[in-house]
Scaffold this motif. Structure first.
Motif, PDB file in Angstrom:
ATOM      1  N   THR A 475       3.554  39.867 -63.272  1.00  0.00           N
ATOM      2  CA  THR A 475       4.023  41.025 -62.370  1.00  0.00           C
ATOM      3  C   THR A 475       5.688  40.885 -62.016  1.00  0.00           C
ATOM      4  OG1 THR A 475       3.191  40.125 -60.488  1.00  0.00           O
ATOM      5  CG2 THR A 475       1.808  41.770 -61.556  1.00  0.00           C
ATOM      6  N   HIS A 476       5.845  39.642 -62.104  1.00  0.00           N
ATOM      7  CA  HIS A 476       7.494  39.071 -61.778  1.00  0.00           C
ATOM      8  C   HIS A 476       8.093  38.342 -62.630  1.00  0.00           C
ATOM      9  CE1 HIS A 476       5.270  40.498 -58.036  1.00  0.00           C
ATOM     10  NE2 HIS A 476       6.410  40.828 -57.514  1.00  0.00           N
ATOM     11  N   ASP A 477       9.173  38.470 -62.813  1.00  0.00           N
ATOM     12  CA  ASP A 477      10.274  37.786 -63.703  1.00  0.00           C
ATOM     13  C   ASP A 477      10.132  36.411 -63.645  1.00  0.00           C
ATOM     14  OD1 ASP A 477      10.758  40.120 -65.188  1.00  0.00           O
ATOM     15  OD2 ASP A 477      12.750  40.373 -64.236  1.00  0.00           O
ATOM     16  N   PHE A 478       9.923  35.896 -62.187  1.00  0.00           N
ATOM     17  CA  PHE A 478      10.035  34.586 -61.863  1.00  0.00           C
ATOM     18  C   PHE A 478       8.695  33.961 -62.137  1.00  0.00           C
ATOM     19  CE2 PHE A 478       9.346  36.702 -57.871  1.00  0.00           C
ATOM     20  CZ  PHE A 478       8.145  36.383 -57.471  1.00  0.00           C
ATOM     21  N   LEU A 479       7.634  34.494 -62.560  1.00  0.00           N
ATOM     22  CA  LEU A 479       6.517  33.884 -63.006  1.00  0.00           C
ATOM     23  C   LEU A 479       6.106  34.279 -64.437  1.00  0.00           C
ATOM     24  CD1 LEU A 479       3.900  32.595 -61.756  1.00  0.00           C
ATOM     25  CD2 LEU A 479       2.950  34.801 -61.160  1.00  0.00           C
ATOM     26  N   THR A 480       6.128  33.078 -65.299  1.00  0.00           N
ATOM     27  CA  THR A 480       5.759  33.329 -66.771  1.00  0.00           C
ATOM     28  C   THR A 480       4.533  32.604 -67.301  1.00  0.00           C
ATOM     29  OG1 THR A 480       7.303  31.488 -67.152  1.00  0.00           O
ATOM     30  CG2 THR A 480       8.104  33.670 -66.980  1.00  0.00           C
ATOM     31  N   VAL A 481       4.130  33.159 -68.360  1.00  0.00           N
ATOM     32  CA  VAL A 481       2.987  32.636 -69.064  1.00  0.00           C
ATOM     33  C   VAL A 481       3.343  32.351 -70.566  1.00  0.00           C
ATOM     34  CG1 VAL A 481       0.394  32.492 -69.910  1.00  0.00           C
ATOM     35  CG2 VAL A 481       1.224  33.573 -67.895  1.00  0.00           C
ATOM     36  N   ASP A 482       3.319  31.081 -71.008  1.00  0.00           N
ATOM     37  CA  ASP A 482       3.753  30.604 -72.110  1.00  0.00           C
ATOM     38  C   ASP A 482       2.741  30.101 -73.351  1.00  0.00           C
ATOM     39  OD1 ASP A 482       6.437  31.617 -72.372  1.00  0.00           O
ATOM     40  OD2 ASP A 482       6.650  29.813 -70.883  1.00  0.00           O
ATOM     41  N   LEU A 483       2.629  30.563 -74.448  1.00  0.00           N
ATOM     42  CA  LEU A 483       1.464  29.832 -75.394  1.00  0.00           C
ATOM     43  C   LEU A 483       1.976  28.378 -75.585  1.00  0.00           C
ATOM     44  CD1 LEU A 483       0.468  32.770 -77.405  1.00  0.00           C
ATOM     45  CD2 LEU A 483      -0.850  31.787 -75.485  1.00  0.00           C
ATOM     46  N   ASN A 484       1.264  27.453 -75.838  1.00  0.00           N
ATOM     47  CA  ASN A 484       1.344  26.229 -76.233  1.00  0.00           C
ATOM     48  C   ASN A 484       0.518  25.751 -77.348  1.00  0.00           C
ATOM     49  OD1 ASN A 484      -0.673  25.483 -74.505  1.00  0.00           O
ATOM     50  ND2 ASN A 484       0.804  24.648 -73.048  1.00  0.00           N
ATOM     51  N   HIS A 485       0.654  24.676 -77.783  1.00  0.00           N
ATOM     52  CA  HIS A 485      -0.198  23.983 -78.900  1.00  0.00           C
ATOM     53  C   HIS A 485      -0.331  24.837 -80.134  1.00  0.00           C
ATOM     54  CE1 HIS A 485      -1.270  20.822 -76.259  1.00  0.00           C
ATOM     55  NE2 HIS A 485      -1.786  21.587 -75.250  1.00  0.00           N
ATOM     56  N   GLY A 486       0.823  25.438 -80.625  1.00  0.00           N
ATOM     57  CA  GLY A 486       0.596  26.338 -81.579  1.00  0.00           C
ATOM     58  C   GLY A 486      -0.348  27.569 -81.697  1.00  0.00           C
ATOM     59  N   THR A 487      -0.721  28.046 -80.330  1.00  0.00           N
ATOM     60  CA  THR A 487      -1.620  29.101 -80.217  1.00  0.00           C
ATOM     61  C   THR A 487      -0.993  30.274 -80.692  1.00  0.00           C
ATOM     62  OG1 THR A 487      -2.805  28.160 -78.480  1.00  0.00           O
ATOM     63  CG2 THR A 487      -2.847  30.516 -78.749  1.00  0.00           C
ATOM     64  N   PRO A 488      -1.527  31.285 -81.675  1.00  0.00           N
ATOM     65  CA  PRO A 488      -0.842  32.328 -82.154  1.00  0.00           C
ATOM     66  C   PRO A 488      -1.165  33.498 -81.241  1.00  0.00           C
ATOM     67  CG  PRO A 488      -2.948  32.100 -83.395  1.00  0.00           C
ATOM     68  CD  PRO A 488      -2.778  30.840 -82.515  1.00  0.00           C
ATOM     69  N   ARG A 499     -12.839  30.727 -78.815  1.00  0.00           N
ATOM     70  CA  ARG A 499     -11.511  30.349 -79.100  1.00  0.00           C
ATOM     71  C   ARG A 499     -10.907  29.921 -77.919  1.00  0.00           C
ATOM     72  NH1 ARG A 499      -8.547  31.770 -83.593  1.00  0.00           N
ATOM     73  NH2 ARG A 499      -6.483  30.904 -83.535  1.00  0.00           N
ATOM     74  N   PRO A 500     -10.508  28.713 -77.954  1.00  0.00           N
ATOM     75  CA  PRO A 500      -9.887  28.306 -76.486  1.00  0.00           C
ATOM     76  C   PRO A 500      -8.339  28.593 -76.927  1.00  0.00           C
ATOM     77  CG  PRO A 500     -10.080  26.326 -77.908  1.00  0.00           C
ATOM     78  CD  PRO A 500     -10.680  27.491 -78.550  1.00  0.00           C
ATOM     79  N   ILE A 501      -7.714  29.233 -75.501  1.00  0.00           N
ATOM     80  CA  ILE A 501      -6.256  29.401 -75.477  1.00  0.00           C
ATOM     81  C   ILE A 501      -5.581  28.551 -74.462  1.00  0.00           C
ATOM     82  CG2 ILE A 501      -4.727  31.333 -74.972  1.00  0.00           C
ATOM     83  CD1 ILE A 501      -6.620  31.804 -77.316  1.00  0.00           C
ATOM     84  N   HIS A 502      -4.593  27.747 -75.002  1.00  0.00           N
ATOM     85  CA  HIS A 502      -3.601  27.028 -74.072  1.00  0.00           C
ATOM     86  C   HIS A 502      -2.493  27.330 -73.715  1.00  0.00           C
ATOM     87  CE1 HIS A 502      -6.518  23.734 -75.429  1.00  0.00           C
ATOM     88  NE2 HIS A 502      -6.489  24.521 -76.528  1.00  0.00           N
ATOM     89  N   THR A 503      -2.073  27.495 -72.521  1.00  0.00           N
ATOM     90  CA  THR A 503      -0.806  28.036 -71.929  1.00  0.00           C
ATOM     91  C   THR A 503      -0.162  27.260 -70.990  1.00  0.00           C
ATOM     92  OG1 THR A 503      -1.886  29.239 -69.927  1.00  0.00           O
ATOM     93  CG2 THR A 503      -2.066  30.372 -72.024  1.00  0.00           C
ATOM     94  N   THR A 504       0.930  27.747 -70.477  1.00  0.00           N
ATOM     95  CA  THR A 504       1.726  26.956 -69.631  1.00  0.00           C
ATOM     96  C   THR A 504       2.219  28.166 -68.629  1.00  0.00           C
ATOM     97  OG1 THR A 504       2.309  25.074 -70.819  1.00  0.00           O
ATOM     98  CG2 THR A 504       3.704  25.579 -68.703  1.00  0.00           C
TER      99      THR A 504
END
Length: 538
Positions: A475-488, A499-504
């Motif tokens: 909801t805010h630009d200062f809070l982000t979610v990024d995929l990692n470990h090559g998750t498509p 299916r496990p999903i890995h994020t930061t």
């Protein structure tokens, strides 16, 4: 028609305890002339489509045949181009809706899948009106609003008879949503800047009413809801300029009127005002959930807002992004598409049900489980989106049905498609294809911090591979979610393999302390499923 009423003349002024005024109705004459027969741009068909120019008919009268998914079924209205809008279920499970291009009510029997339409002899030929509000009364009458003639209509389902009821209108009135509450009817006047309480126990031509003006001059007064103490909550706002949430203590007002010898009462004694967050531009829908918090739907965005009267804190919830097919983007001008939550209600399970106008969705948010399910409606009208690739020929499966109202009946959510001439239903008892499992429900971050976070997409059916794309909505630009470990971002979900999903999850250095919601889940062509993660920035 004579109207006896209590009217508030100036905000921050006084409520007049008694007054009588006479207001002439704008003419509703069924003998009004219709010049369409002499218009060379109108081909006479003998249907309501004749109210539109030939060039307008694809845009307003529908462009496709009804469709279905595993969750949604659509039903075509037998009469062409009726523009269905407000919709309600009666106590027997019949579905009633107003036709804005005919002035009629229509009934749909889900058991037989048949329609009945009821002619309104008082409706002028060729007249159109947006009928936003409708409700069903215990005595078998249906009440609905009419913005063209500033009216409230009553229809007896027993006698099959219409009556037009006086509404305290002025030059800019627009009676919009309507709710029967005990012995009174409540209506918001969207552009007339007031909430009106009408007495439905009419005697002859007299109408008893109370009108409460909204605090902001020359503004919009939109949706409303009634809490367990009979307080009326409603929004008052200027488009993209801010607004307020208003709480009106109607029981306190009634008690004061009963025990007062004064001719006026100060309005400020009966209202409380809460400033809306600056990000809320178009707060149309309002509902109160089982925990007595207030929910607002912001149509200019993709967000709902929860307001806790005890803490006076607003919390923002974002939906999934609209599917590309709903906005087309053939010219590339749409950079940030919105889902457009519009009206919002609660079902018998305490879940929030709302329509997403610009995502073509009917959606359910469970405040207890924090799960959001967005059901996609298949019919689309390409003339309401960016669906022309430059050839003059519209893309198929592109556009919007303009879903403007919903009605809940048990596990079924009924809705109208204003520009596709259909009604439809979502069957929420149908099992979902997958579920989202978060490793935890809460995360705490400091500004500048990041944290790894995992969730699992688990199949619930044994069907074939399901194509899904991930939903990571903040909801805010200062809070982000990024995929990692090559998750498509998109993949096929195997029916036998979670299916496990890995994020930061990251908060920027300038992040504002507070509590925020992130939607994590998946979207497929028919349904989006997600859960909200609570993120606290300290």
């Amino acid at each position: 028609m004579k109207k006896k009423g209590i009217i508030v003349t100036v905000f921050f002024g006084f409520i007049l305890l008694s007054s009588t005024i006479f207001i002439a109705f704008p003419g509703v004459d069924p003998e009004e002339n219709d010049d369409s027969e002499n218009d060379p741009e109108i081909t006479i068909t003998g249907t309501p489509a004749d109210n539109y120019l030939d060039a307008e008919r694809a845009r307003f009268c529908g462009s496709s045949i009804p469709q279905s998914t595993s969750y949604v079924q659509e039903f075509p209205i037998p009469t062409d181009c009726t523009n269905p809008l407000a919709i309600v279920a009666d106590y027997d499970g019949n579905i009633w809706f107003a036709q804005t291009n005919t002035g009629k009510l229509a009934k749909f029997d889900p058991a037989s899948e048949t329609f009945s339409e009821f002619d309104n002899p008082s409706w002028p030929d060729g007249a159109r009106s947006m009928m936003w509000g409708i409700d069903y009364a215990p005595d078998g009458t249906i009440w609905f609003t009419d913005d063209t003639f500033d009216s409230i209509w009553k229809f007896s389902t027993i006698e099959e008879k219409y009556d037009r009821v006086a509404y305290p209108s002025e030059e800019n009135s627009l009676p919009q949503k309507l709710q029967i509450d005990g012995s009174q009817i409540i209506v918001n006047d969207f552009s007339g800047n007031k909430i009106t309480f009408l007495d439905p126990n009419l005697s002859g031509d007299e109408v008893n009413y109370l009108s409460i003006p909204s605090p902001i001059d020359d503004s919009f007064t939109s949706g409303f809801a009634i809490d367990e103490n009979d307080n009326v909550w409603y929004t008052n706002w200027l488009l993209r300029q801010g607004g307020i949430l208003v709480k009106f203590n109607q029981l306190g007002y009634v008690d004061s009127v009963t025990n007062s010898d004064e001719k006026t009462l100060p309005l400020l004694d009966f209202i409380q005002i809460y400033e809306l967050p600056p990000k809320i531009f178009t707060p149309n829908g309002v509902v109160i959930s089982n925990d007595n918090t207030i929910w607002l739907a912001d149509t200019s965005s993709s967000s709902l807002y929860n307001f806790d009267p005890q803490t006076e804190i607003f919390t923002q919830y974002a939906t999934a992004d609209p599917l590309l097919s709903t906005y087309g983007n053939q010219t590339g001008v749409i950079k940030s598409p919105n889902s457009g939550p519009y009206w919002i209600e609660t079902d018998d399970k305490g879940r929030l049900v709302f329509n997403e106008q610009t995502a073509n969705n009917i959606s359910i948010l469970d405040p207890t489980t924090q799960q959001l399910v967005e059901y996609h409606v298949p019919s689309k009208n390409p003339y309401w989106s960016d669906c022309d690739p430059g050839t003059g020929m519209m893309l198929s499966d592109c556009g919007l049905a303009q879903i403007f109202d919903i009605a809940i009946d048990g596990n079924k959510i009924w809705f109208t498609e204003w520009v596709e001439n259909n009604i439809g239903v979502v069957d929420t008892s149908v099992s979902l294809p997958l579920e989202i499992q978060l490793e935890s429900n809460k995360v705490t971050l400091a500004p500048g911090d990041s944290q790894h976070f995992n969730f699992v997409v688990s199949p619930l059916s044994r069907e074939d591979l399901l194509d899904v794309s991930l939903v990571l909505s903040t909801t805010h630009d200062f809070l982000t979610v990024d995929l990692n470990h090559g998750t498509p971002e998109s993949f096929q979900l195997d029916s036998d393999a979670p299916r496990p999903i890995h994020t930061t999850i990251s908060a920027s250095e300038d992040a504002t302390p507070g509590t925020y919601k992130i939607l994590l889940g998946t979207q497929s062509p028919d349904v989006a499923i997600g859960k909200f993660l609570t993120v606290t920035i300290e």
